[in-house]
Design a protein around this motif. Structure first.
Motif, PDB file in Angstrom:
ATOM      1  N   ILE A   1       0.848  -1.185   0.000  1.00  0.00           N
ATOM      2  CA  ILE A   1       0.000   0.000   0.000  1.00  0.00           C
ATOM      3  C   ILE A   1       0.887   1.240   0.000  1.00  0.00           C
ATOM      4  CG2 ILE A   1      -1.834   1.246   1.192  1.00  0.00           C
ATOM      5  CD1 ILE A   1      -2.682  -1.444   0.150  1.00  0.00           C
ATOM      6  N   VAL A   2       0.665   2.138  -0.948  1.00  0.00           N
ATOM      7  CA  VAL A   2       1.482   3.351  -1.057  1.00  0.00           C
ATOM      8  C   VAL A   2       0.568   4.578  -1.077  1.00  0.00           C
ATOM      9  CG1 VAL A   2       3.508   2.321  -2.143  1.00  0.00           C
ATOM     10  CG2 VAL A   2       1.567   2.974  -3.561  1.00  0.00           C
ATOM     11  N   ARG A   3      -0.354   4.622  -0.165  1.00  0.00           N
ATOM     12  CA  ARG A   3      -1.266   5.760  -0.075  1.00  0.00           C
ATOM     13  C   ARG A   3      -0.511   7.020   0.347  1.00  0.00           C
ATOM     14  NH1 ARG A   3      -6.797   5.169   0.223  1.00  0.00           N
ATOM     15  NH2 ARG A   3      -7.586   3.022   0.200  1.00  0.00           N
ATOM     16  N   PRO A   4      -0.948   8.187  -0.122  1.00  0.00           N
ATOM     17  CA  PRO A   4      -0.393   9.441   0.400  1.00  0.00           C
ATOM     18  C   PRO A   4      -0.860   9.657   1.830  1.00  0.00           C
ATOM     19  CG  PRO A   4      -2.207   9.882  -1.093  1.00  0.00           C
ATOM     20  CD  PRO A   4      -1.927   8.407  -1.193  1.00  0.00           C
ATOM     21  N   ARG A   5      -0.230  10.588   2.509  1.00  0.00           N
ATOM     22  CA  ARG A   5      -0.616  10.875   3.885  1.00  0.00           C
ATOM     23  C   ARG A   5      -2.081  11.301   3.928  1.00  0.00           C
ATOM     24  NH1 ARG A   5       2.287  11.734   8.399  1.00  0.00           N
ATOM     25  NH2 ARG A   5       4.212  11.725   7.178  1.00  0.00           N
ATOM     26  N   GLN A   6      -2.836  10.709   4.861  1.00  0.00           N
ATOM     27  CA  GLN A   6      -4.274  10.954   4.921  1.00  0.00           C
ATOM     28  C   GLN A   6      -4.678  11.625   6.228  1.00  0.00           C
ATOM     29  OE1 GLN A   6      -5.241   6.700   4.025  1.00  0.00           O
ATOM     30  NE2 GLN A   6      -6.688   7.604   2.583  1.00  0.00           N
ATOM     31  N   HIS A   7      -5.829  12.273   6.179  1.00  0.00           N
ATOM     32  CA  HIS A   7      -6.420  12.860   7.379  1.00  0.00           C
ATOM     33  C   HIS A   7      -6.856  11.734   8.306  1.00  0.00           C
ATOM     34  CE1 HIS A   7      -9.483  15.061   9.788  1.00  0.00           C
ATOM     35  NE2 HIS A   7      -8.661  16.085   9.589  1.00  0.00           N
ATOM     36  N   TRP A   8      -6.873  12.016   9.602  1.00  0.00           N
ATOM     37  CA  TRP A   8      -7.201  10.966  10.563  1.00  0.00           C
ATOM     38  C   TRP A   8      -8.609  10.408  10.338  1.00  0.00           C
ATOM     39  CZ3 TRP A   8     -11.431  11.543  13.733  1.00  0.00           C
ATOM     40  CH2 TRP A   8     -11.938  12.837  13.881  1.00  0.00           C
ATOM     41  N   LEU A   9      -9.513  11.249   9.861  1.00  0.00           N
ATOM     42  CA  LEU A   9     -10.876  10.780   9.626  1.00  0.00           C
ATOM     43  C   LEU A   9     -10.918   9.818   8.440  1.00  0.00           C
ATOM     44  CD1 LEU A   9     -13.823  10.941  10.454  1.00  0.00           C
ATOM     45  CD2 LEU A   9     -14.099  12.924   8.944  1.00  0.00           C
ATOM     46  N   GLN A  10     -10.095  10.083   7.424  1.00  0.00           N
ATOM     47  CA  GLN A  10     -10.031   9.181   6.279  1.00  0.00           C
ATOM     48  C   GLN A  10      -9.484   7.816   6.679  1.00  0.00           C
ATOM     49  OE1 GLN A  10      -7.670  11.964   3.794  1.00  0.00           O
ATOM     50  NE2 GLN A  10      -9.244  11.664   2.220  1.00  0.00           N
ATOM     51  N   LEU A  11      -8.515   7.805   7.600  1.00  0.00           N
ATOM     52  CA  LEU A  11      -7.951   6.531   8.050  1.00  0.00           C
ATOM     53  C   LEU A  11      -8.994   5.653   8.735  1.00  0.00           C
ATOM     54  CD1 LEU A  11      -4.476   7.660   9.448  1.00  0.00           C
ATOM     55  CD2 LEU A  11      -4.917   6.325   7.393  1.00  0.00           C
ATOM     56  N   LEU A  12      -9.978   6.290   9.361  1.00  0.00           N
ATOM     57  CA  LEU A  12     -11.030   5.517  10.019  1.00  0.00           C
ATOM     58  C   LEU A  12     -11.919   4.800   9.013  1.00  0.00           C
ATOM     59  CD1 LEU A  12     -12.208   7.987  12.831  1.00  0.00           C
ATOM     60  CD2 LEU A  12     -10.783   5.952  13.092  1.00  0.00           C
ATOM     61  N   LEU A  13     -11.978   5.317   7.793  1.00  0.00           N
ATOM     62  CA  LEU A  13     -12.908   4.783   6.797  1.00  0.00           C
ATOM     63  C   LEU A  13     -12.221   3.957   5.716  1.00  0.00           C
ATOM     64  CD1 LEU A  13     -15.044   8.024   6.353  1.00  0.00           C
ATOM     65  CD2 LEU A  13     -15.497   6.093   7.881  1.00  0.00           C
ATOM     66  N   VAL A  14     -10.908   3.742   5.828  1.00  0.00           N
ATOM     67  CA  VAL A  14     -10.178   2.990   4.804  1.00  0.00           C
ATOM     68  C   VAL A  14     -10.636   1.539   4.798  1.00  0.00           C
ATOM     69  CG1 VAL A  14      -7.923   2.037   4.224  1.00  0.00           C
ATOM     70  CG2 VAL A  14      -8.146   4.457   4.722  1.00  0.00           C
ATOM     71  N   TRP A  15     -10.882   1.011   3.607  1.00  0.00           N
ATOM     72  CA  TRP A  15     -11.252  -0.393   3.455  1.00  0.00           C
ATOM     73  C   TRP A  15     -10.154  -1.174   2.743  1.00  0.00           C
ATOM     74  CZ3 TRP A  15     -14.638  -3.975   5.034  1.00  0.00           C
ATOM     75  CH2 TRP A  15     -14.767  -5.135   4.278  1.00  0.00           C
ATOM     76  N   HIS A  16      -9.755  -0.731   1.548  1.00  0.00           N
ATOM     77  CA  HIS A  16      -8.733  -1.427   0.784  1.00  0.00           C
ATOM     78  C   HIS A  16      -7.367  -1.258   1.450  1.00  0.00           C
ATOM     79  CE1 HIS A  16     -11.319  -2.426  -2.596  1.00  0.00           C
ATOM     80  NE2 HIS A  16     -11.816  -1.208  -2.521  1.00  0.00           N
ATOM     81  N   GLY A  17      -6.712  -2.390   1.669  1.00  0.00           N
ATOM     82  CA  GLY A  17      -5.410  -2.373   2.321  1.00  0.00           C
ATOM     83  C   GLY A  17      -5.478  -2.693   3.798  1.00  0.00           C
ATOM     84  N   SER A  18      -6.656  -2.578   4.383  1.00  0.00           N
ATOM     85  CA  SER A  18      -6.802  -2.966   5.785  1.00  0.00           C
ATOM     86  C   SER A  18      -7.112  -4.454   5.846  1.00  0.00           C
ATOM     87  CB  SER A  18      -7.927  -2.171   6.446  1.00  0.00           C
ATOM     88  OG  SER A  18      -9.194  -2.597   5.969  1.00  0.00           O
ATOM     89  N   VAL A  19      -7.025  -5.037   7.034  1.00  0.00           N
ATOM     90  CA  VAL A  19      -7.318  -6.466   7.178  1.00  0.00           C
ATOM     91  C   VAL A  19      -8.771  -6.700   7.560  1.00  0.00           C
ATOM     92  CG1 VAL A  19      -4.946  -7.074   7.797  1.00  0.00           C
ATOM     93  CG2 VAL A  19      -6.558  -6.406   9.593  1.00  0.00           C
ATOM     94  N   LEU A  20      -9.572  -5.639   7.525  1.00  0.00           N
ATOM     95  CA  LEU A  20     -10.964  -5.756   7.949  1.00  0.00           C
ATOM     96  C   LEU A  20     -11.723  -6.776   7.121  1.00  0.00           C
ATOM     97  CD1 LEU A  20     -13.139  -4.718   9.869  1.00  0.00           C
ATOM     98  CD2 LEU A  20     -13.628  -2.895   8.236  1.00  0.00           C
TER      99      LEU A  20
END
Length: 311
Positions: free
Chosen positions: A2-21
């Protein structure tokens, strides 16, 4: 990777792709259903004096978190060592190609130098396919045919240890240059040390791929996490009440996610989103070596897909 750019903390809460969820969503759903069942069963449990205290679960949770943290550290060490090995492979390949030009006095565009360059690129490509168990795939065969003469490509494809065969071809190239008087004994020794480095990186990658974390250790942690998260709602119900499903799923997510991340990082050469981008690294090696040979055009650099995954 995963090579995402730096994200806002709120965006990190909603990330689906790349997480193990996505790997643990079903288990989290089961945990939530158990928590709802525990809330519904709470009056009956209290009536029969069958309440679980949170105290033992707190102690077990602390110990479990320590063990999971240790396992994640071991898994990340494997991942980071694999990344360093591939970085060393790039450096050693550049050094060898530079020496093949400067120590022999051959021009970068000399056919013999191009032959040596293609052998180095083929070595990286074959190692990638070997680590990903795709040596018999059409992509692997196409890479061999593109980079090597037909007879050598067929020999490498038949070999049980194709990387070793390519390393022998690299050493034979050095020997031929010495026989022709283009390399002195000192230069041969210098190039041989870099060939030894390539052999070390190749063998170390094989060691990581062939030596997983002990199975019994993984089973123990996985079972403990599963049992802990299964019984957790029944210990929380007396303290959290109707909020038990929320609290239980949140705690279960932390433990299950740590377990899933450790499993994913344990095999750094795979094709999961958080594994090493071997395709991109092979392409970087090829572009770098072709540029050293003054190639007219270079392959396009690798770029992440729409989900920010670099393969």
């Amino acid at each position: 990777m995963i090579v995402r750019p730096r994200q806002h903390w709120l965006q990190l809460l909603l990330v689906w792709h790349g997480s193990v969820l996505r790997h643990i969503l079903f288990r989290l759903g089961l945990n939530g259903a158990l928590a709802i069942f525990a809330v519904c069963l709470m009056p009956w449990l209290k009536g029969h004096g069958l309440e679980l205290s949170t105290a033992p679960f707190s102690l077990i949770g602390i110990a479990l978190a320590i063990f999971l943290g240790f396992r994640n550290s071991v898994s990340y060490d494997r991942f980071w060592e694999a990344r360093k090995l591939w970085g060393g492979l790039l450096v050693a390949s550049r050094c060898l190609l530079r020496q093949a030009q400067t120590l022999t006095g051959r021009a970068p565009t000399d056919p013999a130098v191009r032959e040596f360059c293609h052998l180095l690129v083929a070595l990286a490509s074959v190692l990638r396919h070997q680590l990903r168990h795709s040596l018999a795939s059409p992509a692997a065969q196409a890479d061999l045919q593109r980079l090597l003469p037909a007879d050598l490509a067929a020999a490498v494809a038949r070999a049980q240890y194709p990387c070793v065969r390519l390393l022998r071809e690299l050493a034979a190239w050095v020997r031929r240059q010495h026989t022709e008087g283009r390399l002195s004994e000192v230069a041969v020794q210098s190039m041989d040390r870099n060939l030894d480095e390539l052999t070390l990186y190749h063998g170390s990658c094989e060691r990581i791929a062939a030596t997983p974390i002990p199975y019994a250790y993984s089973v123990l942690l996985h079972r403990t996490v599963t049992v802990y998260c299964t019984l957790l709602p029944f210990s929380l119900v007396s303290a959290a009440g109707v909020l038990t499903p929320v609290v239980s799923v949140f705690i279960a997510y932390a433990f299950m996610a740590l377990d899933a991340i450790a499993c994913e990082l344990e095999e750094p050469f795979g094709t999961e989103p958080n594994d090493l981008p071997l395709n991109a690294m092979c392409l970087t090696i090829e572009r770098s070596l072709l540029e050293l040979c003054d190639a007219d055009s270079l392959p396009l650099p690798a770029s992440p897909d729409r989900f920010h995954v670099l393969d």
